[in-house]
Scaffold this motif. Structure first.
Motif, PDB file in Angstrom:
ATOM      1  N   ASN A 159      59.748  55.466  86.104  1.00  0.00           N
ATOM      2  CA  ASN A 159      59.476  56.599  85.101  1.00  0.00           C
ATOM      3  C   ASN A 159      58.255  56.230  84.244  1.00  0.00           C
ATOM      4  N   LEU A 160      57.248  57.086  84.318  1.00  0.00           N
ATOM      5  CA  LEU A 160      55.901  56.800  83.551  1.00  0.00           C
ATOM      6  C   LEU A 160      56.313  56.992  82.214  1.00  0.00           C
ATOM      7  N   ARG A 161      57.131  57.889  81.746  1.00  0.00           N
ATOM      8  CA  ARG A 161      57.324  58.234  80.320  1.00  0.00           C
ATOM      9  C   ARG A 161      58.058  57.074  79.710  1.00  0.00           C
ATOM     10  N   ASN A 162      59.014  56.533  80.599  1.00  0.00           N
ATOM     11  CA  ASN A 162      59.505  55.229  79.920  1.00  0.00           C
ATOM     12  C   ASN A 162      58.392  54.351  79.883  1.00  0.00           C
ATOM     13  N   PHE A 163      57.825  53.950  80.815  1.00  0.00           N
ATOM     14  CA  PHE A 163      56.651  52.995  80.997  1.00  0.00           C
ATOM     15  C   PHE A 163      55.735  52.994  79.487  1.00  0.00           C
ATOM     16  N   ILE A 164      55.181  54.366  79.618  1.00  0.00           N
ATOM     17  CA  ILE A 164      54.283  54.344  78.341  1.00  0.00           C
ATOM     18  C   ILE A 164      54.862  54.071  77.139  1.00  0.00           C
ATOM     19  N   GLN A 165      56.168  54.407  76.756  1.00  0.00           N
ATOM     20  CA  GLN A 165      56.775  54.125  75.610  1.00  0.00           C
ATOM     21  C   GLN A 165      56.871  52.715  75.281  1.00  0.00           C
ATOM     22  N   ARG A 166      57.472  52.001  76.286  1.00  0.00           N
ATOM     23  CA  ARG A 166      57.921  50.432  76.110  1.00  0.00           C
ATOM     24  C   ARG A 166      56.492  49.910  76.237  1.00  0.00           C
ATOM     25  N   ASN A 167      55.507  50.205  77.078  1.00  0.00           N
ATOM     26  CA  ASN A 167      54.014  49.705  76.813  1.00  0.00           C
ATOM     27  C   ASN A 167      53.514  49.726  75.623  1.00  0.00           C
ATOM     28  N   SER A 168      53.677  50.825  75.154  1.00  0.00           N
ATOM     29  CA  SER A 168      53.026  51.110  73.497  1.00  0.00           C
ATOM     30  C   SER A 168      53.743  50.310  72.633  1.00  0.00           C
ATOM     31  N   HIS A 169      55.206  50.128  72.743  1.00  0.00           N
ATOM     32  CA  HIS A 169      55.884  49.026  71.520  1.00  0.00           C
ATOM     33  C   HIS A 169      55.266  47.542  71.935  1.00  0.00           C
TER      34      HIS A 169
END
Length: 254
Positions: A136-146
């Motif tokens: 899930n790209l949206r989950n990846f972006i959120q966790r990657n940003s963190h």
């Protein structure tokens, strides 16, 4: 509207604060663009957006102006708006900025990290290395940003603010990586994240900075290889030299 520029109808925007309508619309559209739900190259109509979001054209117009200033929209003199497409030089410039700023921030952060900081960094990595992020790209972006926030947390608020702004703009391109590389798109960044965190845990600030810079640059190299294969990223190669990286950047031709 051409077939590849079509978009799905956007859900209405729910807000109870009319005076903040333009900011709400801007934030909503920005999330949709960065997450890839509104794809690069899509034509956006003020009339269609006003109808979909159930708001007037005035906040739509102001929100689109704000998105243009951030580089997420291209607006022609006839008010035709298009979600930003790949501009090789702009992409290279963005990633040069990220490489130099984040490598400086890493060097500032690693020497003063506490044991609790390192535990939180490891937890952020573990949260990113999960099936929910790989699929899930949206989950990846959120966790990657963190994770990237944790990597620069002691660099000072002004520098962190600049880094976040550049990172948020570059997140738009992640949907292109996701679309162009298929189901295994996550393997390269995951391995690089593991190497970066290992350098943090060993207290090796120089190595952590180099690994972080290579990690960021590789994303740009992959994008350029896929969408602008004739473009030679000279500036990005020089940025890598400045941080002490001798990577050959095999993703693009020499």
């Amino acid at each position: 509207m051409e077939k590849d520029q079509r978009r799905h109808r956007i859900a209405p925007l729910k807000t109870n604060v009319p005076r903040r309508m333009a900011l709400e619309v801007h934030s909503h559209l920005r999330r949709l663009i960065i997450s890839g739900q509104i794809r690069t190259g899509t034509i956006l109509s003020q009339a269609e957006l006003a109808r979909d979001l159930e708001v007037s054209r005035t906040p739509i117009r102001e929100a689109m102006r704000m998105l243009q200033e951030e580089g997420l929209l291209e607006i022609s003199p006839n008010q035709r708006a298009r979600v930003m497409s790949i501009d090789a030089e702009a992409l290279e410039s963005l990633y040069c900025r990220r490489v130099l700023l984040e490598c400086l921030a890493v060097r500032l952060t690693v020497p003063i990290m506490s044991s609790d900081d390192r535990k939180r960094l490891r937890a952020a990595l573990d949260a990113l290395c999960t099936d929910s992020c790989r699929s899930n790209l949206r989950n990846f972006i959120q966790r990657n940003s963190h994770l990237h926030d944790m990597m620069v947390r002691h660099a000072g608020q002004n520098l962190i603010r600049e880094i976040r702004a550049a990172r948020e703009t570059s997140e738009l391109y992640l949907s292109l990586i996701y679309a162009s590389q298929g189901k295994d798109w996550w393997k390269r960044p995951e391995l690089e994240h593991i190497e970066i965190v290992a350098a943090y845990e060993a207290g090796q600030s120089d190595l952590a900075a180099v690994r972080a810079g290579q990690h960021l640059a590789q994303t740009a190299f992959e994008l350029l290889q896929n969408f602008a294969p004739d473009y030679e990223p000279v500036r990005l190669r020089e940025a890598l030299k400045l941080i002490g990286s001798n990577t050959n950047a095999s993703a693009v031709k020499d």
